[in-house]
Design an enzyme around this catalytic site. Structure first.
Site, PDB file in Angstrom:
ATOM      1  N   ARG A 178      -7.007  -4.008  12.596  1.00 57.49           N
ATOM      2  CA  ARG A 178      -7.139  -4.146  14.054  1.00 57.49           C
ATOM      3  C   ARG A 178      -7.977  -5.316  14.550  1.00 57.49           C
ATOM      4  O   ARG A 178      -7.606  -5.931  15.559  1.00 57.49           O
ATOM      5  CB  ARG A 178      -7.595  -2.812  14.653  1.00 57.49           C
ATOM      6  CG  ARG A 178      -6.453  -1.805  14.681  1.00 57.49           C
ATOM      7  CD  ARG A 178      -6.922  -0.394  14.815  1.00 57.49           C
ATOM      8  NE  ARG A 178      -7.608   0.047  13.598  1.00 57.49           N
ATOM      9  CZ  ARG A 178      -8.080   1.273  13.419  1.00 57.49           C
ATOM     10  NH1 ARG A 178      -7.953   2.173  14.376  1.00 57.49           N
ATOM     11  NH2 ARG A 178      -8.672   1.598  12.288  1.00 57.49           N
ATOM     12  N   LYS A 228       0.575   3.843  -2.332  1.00 59.20           N
ATOM     13  CA  LYS A 228      -0.131   5.019  -2.883  1.00 59.20           C
ATOM     14  C   LYS A 228       0.827   5.927  -3.653  1.00 59.20           C
ATOM     15  O   LYS A 228       0.990   7.110  -3.351  1.00 59.20           O
ATOM     16  CB  LYS A 228      -0.821   5.793  -1.764  1.00 59.20           C
ATOM     17  CG  LYS A 228      -1.888   4.976  -1.047  1.00 59.20           C
ATOM     18  CD  LYS A 228      -2.704   5.840  -0.098  1.00 59.20           C
ATOM     19  CE  LYS A 228      -3.796   5.073   0.594  1.00 59.20           C
ATOM     20  NZ  LYS A 228      -3.310   4.104   1.603  1.00 59.20           N
ATOM     21  N   ASP A 279       0.856  -1.187   0.000  1.00 60.23           N
ATOM     22  CA  ASP A 279       0.000   0.000   0.000  1.00 60.23           C
ATOM     23  C   ASP A 279       0.892   1.237   0.000  1.00 60.23           C
ATOM     24  O   ASP A 279       1.084   1.873   1.029  1.00 60.23           O
ATOM     25  CB  ASP A 279      -0.911  -0.042   1.229  1.00 60.23           C
ATOM     26  CG  ASP A 279      -2.026   0.974   1.148  1.00 60.23           C
ATOM     27  OD1 ASP A 279      -2.201   1.585   0.078  1.00 60.23           O
ATOM     28  OD2 ASP A 279      -2.728   1.146   2.155  1.00 60.23           O
ATOM     29  N   HIS A 321       2.560   8.333  -6.399  1.00 57.11           N
ATOM     30  CA  HIS A 321       2.138   9.429  -7.286  1.00 57.11           C
ATOM     31  C   HIS A 321       3.351  10.316  -7.527  1.00 57.11           C
ATOM     32  O   HIS A 321       3.921  10.861  -6.575  1.00 57.11           O
ATOM     33  CB  HIS A 321       1.008  10.224  -6.632  1.00 57.11           C
ATOM     34  CG  HIS A 321       0.510  11.332  -7.494  1.00 57.11           C
ATOM     35  ND1 HIS A 321       0.216  11.160  -8.825  1.00 57.11           N
ATOM     36  CD2 HIS A 321       0.253  12.634  -7.222  1.00 57.11           C
ATOM     37  CE1 HIS A 321      -0.204  12.306  -9.327  1.00 57.11           C
ATOM     38  NE2 HIS A 321      -0.188  13.213  -8.377  1.00 57.11           N
ATOM     39  N   ASP A 322       3.764  10.427  -8.796  1.00 55.64           N
ATOM     40  CA  ASP A 322       4.914  11.274  -9.148  1.00 55.64           C
ATOM     41  C   ASP A 322       4.864  11.464 -10.654  1.00 55.64           C
ATOM     42  O   ASP A 322       3.867  11.068 -11.282  1.00 55.64           O
ATOM     43  CB  ASP A 322       6.229  10.589  -8.697  1.00 55.64           C
ATOM     44  CG  ASP A 322       7.357  11.595  -8.459  1.00 55.64           C
ATOM     45  OD1 ASP A 322       7.507  12.530  -9.267  1.00 55.64           O
ATOM     46  OD2 ASP A 322       8.087  11.455  -7.463  1.00 55.64           O
ATOM     47  N   ILE A 323       5.904  12.034 -11.247  1.00 55.17           N
ATOM     48  CA  ILE A 323       5.886  12.149 -12.707  1.00 55.17           C
ATOM     49  C   ILE A 323       5.932  10.740 -13.297  1.00 55.17           C
ATOM     50  O   ILE A 323       6.424   9.791 -12.652  1.00 55.17           O
ATOM     51  CB  ILE A 323       7.047  13.027 -13.257  1.00 55.17           C
ATOM     52  CG1 ILE A 323       8.411  12.432 -12.900  1.00 55.17           C
ATOM     53  CG2 ILE A 323       6.917  14.465 -12.761  1.00 55.17           C
ATOM     54  CD1 ILE A 323       9.553  13.088 -13.662  1.00 55.17           C
ATOM     55  N   GLN A 345     -12.978   3.840  12.273  1.00 56.32           N
ATOM     56  CA  GLN A 345     -13.633   3.702  10.964  1.00 56.32           C
ATOM     57  C   GLN A 345     -15.066   4.221  11.080  1.00 56.32           C
ATOM     58  O   GLN A 345     -15.785   3.858  11.999  1.00 56.32           O
ATOM     59  CB  GLN A 345     -13.654   2.228  10.518  1.00 56.32           C
ATOM     60  CG  GLN A 345     -12.277   1.628  10.296  1.00 56.32           C
ATOM     61  CD  GLN A 345     -11.665   2.025   8.954  1.00 56.32           C
ATOM     62  OE1 GLN A 345     -12.164   2.896   8.252  1.00 56.32           O
ATOM     63  NE2 GLN A 345     -10.558   1.389   8.616  1.00 56.32           N
TER      64      GLN A 345
HETATM   65  O1  C5P Z   1      -7.394  -1.653  11.443  1.00 59.89           O
HETATM   66  P1  C5P Z   1      -8.305  -1.505  10.268  1.00 59.89           P
HETATM   67  O2  C5P Z   1      -9.048  -2.777   9.899  1.00 59.89           O
HETATM   68  O3  C5P Z   1      -9.217  -0.311  10.362  1.00 59.89           O
HETATM   69  O4  C5P Z   1      -7.271  -1.250   9.087  1.00 59.89           O
HETATM   70  C1  C5P Z   1      -7.630  -0.975   7.793  1.00 59.89           C
HETATM   71  C2  C5P Z   1      -6.440  -0.792   6.926  1.00 59.89           C
HETATM   72  O5  C5P Z   1      -6.899  -0.226   5.708  1.00 59.89           O
HETATM   73  C3  C5P Z   1      -5.385   0.179   7.450  1.00 59.89           C
HETATM   74  O6  C5P Z   1      -4.102  -0.276   6.959  1.00 59.89           O
HETATM   75  C4  C5P Z   1      -5.745   1.492   6.813  1.00 59.89           C
HETATM   76  O7  C5P Z   1      -4.638   2.332   6.562  1.00 59.89           O
HETATM   77  C5  C5P Z   1      -6.331   1.049   5.483  1.00 59.89           C
HETATM   78  N1  C5P Z   1      -7.278   2.002   4.910  1.00 59.89           N
HETATM   79  C6  C5P Z   1      -8.459   2.387   5.528  1.00 59.89           C
HETATM   80  N2  C5P Z   1      -9.289   3.274   4.960  1.00 59.89           N
HETATM   81  C7  C5P Z   1      -8.992   3.805   3.788  1.00 59.89           C
HETATM   82  C8  C5P Z   1      -7.820   3.441   3.137  1.00 59.89           C
HETATM   83  C9  C5P Z   1      -6.970   2.531   3.735  1.00 59.89           C
HETATM   84  O8  C5P Z   1      -8.757   1.908   6.604  1.00 59.89           O
HETATM   85  N3  C5P Z   1      -9.823   4.631   3.247  1.00 59.89           N
END
Ligand code: C5P
Length: 229
Positions: A207, A63, A61, A65-67, A186
């Site tokens: 988690r 993410k 993961d 982003h660049d030229i 979340q």
């Molecule tokens: O601990 P949890 O189940 O919330 O982890 C979710 C994973 O998904 C984490 O690594 C978090 O950075 C990633 N993530 C997220 N929501 C987003 C993008 C990525 O929870 N929108």
């Protein structure tokens, strides 16, 4: 594909020794792992290679982003690591470069449309005139058209996005909580069974597994819940 292969356990821990302990505890209950910024900057990229060599599916993961040239060269090297998925931001130039960089390798490019921490005000501050929802849709279609293999999105966007992009893209979602689990920070959560019913191809779970007293048992319970759900 076995269900456990579709569940990427987020290795959101500060050190490789903790990540190793977790992977050992999970044993054959987990086959797929997500490695993000935190572990990547603590030796996680070598660990990703090591896990990939052991036959685990790895989701980096990053993410990116660049030229275009920089993204393409980075992705050429990532494709040689043996990992399965890589995230990049869904800007047309970035997607095109990542798709060129992966060449004929098995690496799959997942696009992040708009970060879920951004609301309409944040997007307007960036100078975009579209609402977040419309920008997400525009970028999802661009990602598909420029050759991304899938999208990472929140569970409540699954149905609408599937209808929009069709069946050729993989939709992978975090924000997953087994029934009865804490939502943590979340805001929009869904159970794993429901997410698959809503056409997810894969889930990212952190988690509920990583912070459990017994991660292996937590993972096995999630698999059971999906089977019965
Ligand atoms: O601990 P949890 O189940 O919330 O982890 C979710 C994973 O998904 C984490 O690594 C978090 O950075 C990633 N993530 C997220 N929501 C987003 C993008 C990525 O929870 N929108």
């Amino acid at each position: 594909m076995p269900m456990r292969d579709k569940i990427f356990v987020a290795l959101d821990v500060p050190t490789i020794s903790e990540a190793k302990r977790l992977v050992e505890n999970l044993g054959d209950a987990a086959t797929s792992y997500k490695i993000g910024y935190q572990l990547a900057f603590a030796g996680g990229l070598d660990f990703a290679r090591e896990l990939a060599q052991q036959g685990k599916n790895i989701f980096l993961d990053m993410k990116l982003h660049d030229i275009g040239n920089t993204v393409e060269k980075a992705v050429e090297n990532i494709a040689n690591m043996g990992v399965q998925y890589l995230t990049v931001h869904a800007y047309p130039q970035t997607i095109k470069a990542a798709v060129n960089g992966k060449g004929n390798s098995a690496l799959k490019i997942l696009a992040v449309t708009v970060l879920t921490s951004y609301d309409d005000n944040d997007v307007s501050e960036l100078g975009f005139s579209l609402k977040v929802k419309d920008l997400v849709q525009k970028r999802a279609l661009q990602a598909r058209d420029y050759g991304a293999n899938g999208l990472i999105l929140s569970p409540d966007e699954l149905l609408e996005t599937r209808a929009l992009v069709g069946n050729t893209m993989e939709l992978i979602t975090p924000g997953i909580r087994p029934s009865g689990a804490s939502a943590d920070d979340q805001k929009r959560i869904m159970t794993p069974a429901r997410a698959f019913q809503n056409s997810a191809n894969g889930l990212v779970i952190g988690r509920p597994i990583v912070a459990a007293l017994n991660p292996r048992e937590a993972m096995l319970n999630i698999l059971k819940e999906i089977e019965h759900g």
